[in-house]
Design a protein around this motif. Sequence first.
Motif, PDB file in Angstrom:
ATOM      1  N   GLY A 195       0.803  -1.223   0.000  1.00 10.50           N
ATOM      2  CA  GLY A 195       0.000   0.000   0.000  1.00 10.50           C
ATOM      3  C   GLY A 195       0.833   1.269   0.000  1.00 10.50           C
ATOM      4  O   GLY A 195       0.304   2.364   0.220  1.00 10.50           O
ATOM      5  N   GLU A 196       2.120   1.157  -0.262  1.00 11.02           N
ATOM      6  CA  GLU A 196       2.998   2.323  -0.256  1.00 11.02           C
ATOM      7  C   GLU A 196       3.012   2.984  -1.631  1.00 11.02           C
ATOM      8  O   GLU A 196       2.891   2.311  -2.664  1.00 11.02           O
ATOM      9  N   ARG A 197       3.201   4.309  -1.616  1.00 10.42           N
ATOM     10  CA  ARG A 197       3.271   5.044  -2.871  1.00 10.42           C
ATOM     11  C   ARG A 197       4.620   4.793  -3.541  1.00 10.42           C
ATOM     12  O   ARG A 197       5.671   4.761  -2.894  1.00 10.42           O
ATOM     13  N   VAL A 198       4.560   4.628  -4.851  1.00  7.80           N
ATOM     14  CA  VAL A 198       5.771   4.387  -5.634  1.00  7.80           C
ATOM     15  C   VAL A 198       6.358   5.726  -6.058  1.00  7.80           C
ATOM     16  O   VAL A 198       5.649   6.599  -6.579  1.00  7.80           O
ATOM     17  N   HIS A 199       7.649   5.894  -5.839  1.00 12.04           N
ATOM     18  CA  HIS A 199       8.363   7.091  -6.279  1.00 12.04           C
ATOM     19  C   HIS A 199       9.369   6.684  -7.349  1.00 12.04           C
ATOM     20  O   HIS A 199      10.091   5.695  -7.199  1.00 12.04           O
ATOM     21  N   HIS A 200       9.404   7.448  -8.422  1.00 12.52           N
ATOM     22  CA  HIS A 200      10.337   7.151  -9.506  1.00 12.52           C
ATOM     23  C   HIS A 200      11.659   7.858  -9.236  1.00 12.52           C
ATOM     24  O   HIS A 200      11.711   9.091  -9.145  1.00 12.52           O
ATOM     25  N   ALA A 201      12.704   7.074  -9.128  1.00 11.12           N
ATOM     26  CA  ALA A 201      14.016   7.631  -8.809  1.00 11.12           C
ATOM     27  C   ALA A 201      14.734   8.061 -10.086  1.00 11.12           C
ATOM     28  O   ALA A 201      14.545   7.477 -11.160  1.00 11.12           O
ATOM     29  N   LEU A 202      15.556   9.116  -9.974  1.00 11.55           N
ATOM     30  CA  LEU A 202      16.410   9.557 -11.074  1.00 11.55           C
ATOM     31  C   LEU A 202      17.679   8.716 -11.055  1.00 11.55           C
ATOM     32  O   LEU A 202      18.377   8.645 -10.050  1.00 11.55           O
ATOM     33  N   MET A 203      17.930   8.055 -12.186  1.00 15.31           N
ATOM     34  CA  MET A 203      19.061   7.136 -12.250  1.00 15.31           C
ATOM     35  C   MET A 203      19.958   7.472 -13.435  1.00 15.31           C
ATOM     36  O   MET A 203      19.481   7.893 -14.486  1.00 15.31           O
TER      37      MET A 203
END
Length: 297
Positions: A42-50
Amino acid sequence: MALRPYWSGTIRLSLVSLPVNMYLAVNRQKTIAFHEIYRPTGERVHHALMAGDKPVERDDLVKGYEVEKGEYVLIEPDEIKALKIPSSQVLDIAEFVGVDDIDDVYIETPYFIAPDGKGNDATFSVIRDALRSSKKVAVGQLAIGGRERLCRIRPFGSGMILETLRYEDEIREEDPYFDDIRDRKPDSEEVELARELIKRKTRSFNPSQFHDHYREALQELIDARAEHREPREVLEEKPVAKVINLMDALRQSLREKGGEETPVRKAPARSRTRKATPPKSDKPKRPTRKDAARKAG
């Protein structure tokens, strides 16, 4: 709370300068937005800068234009912000055109235009009323949102509205899409029935009578899930009967709108060309062999 303008600058008409504030006219808060959630926790997904396998900080990012595969020209964000062209702060009116001269396919985003509140109301009102009475719109260019936009300005209520326009090369050519119908001629009686249907359904446009039914259904689904209940049933549209014949469908539509079908005067059928019959001669007919034999018998 003070309104925050999207852009502040000057509209210049010949020697007349009008300082204005520009505000986005579209209410984007009405859009229902979703986040991506990891279902197991149930956690929000964060898009990481890679960069490869390494996470990077946003402050370390620059703009890159690919000139060859894997090779980039690097531009600092501040260099882009420092670009100054005349239309960054001043919108010069290039010309005026009729209110209907610009096709709707070119229209993009609307913005409200208002005086900057520093004693320019009179000049603003003069330009607004002059445009309205002459039935013209102003056309110019303005650098906003990272590019120079073609735009038009027209009266809107007690203020004015600026609409950004697409450039001609942004619109696709129509040829591939309309080729199959270019030379198709419709039946005149069908056109007359369609005109009658249009006439009966014509009224003044009232945007308040239209609602985003999809958004309302989506909001009901969200509310029901939050309140741990079943969503209320959304009424489906009445199924449309299969169209067997265009003329029958048009006539049925007219009957559903009330009143008898208006008789359509059919164009007279073209008469086939016949060879003219020569007029009968008053001269006596020359006797034939058959007449002579009958007389001898």
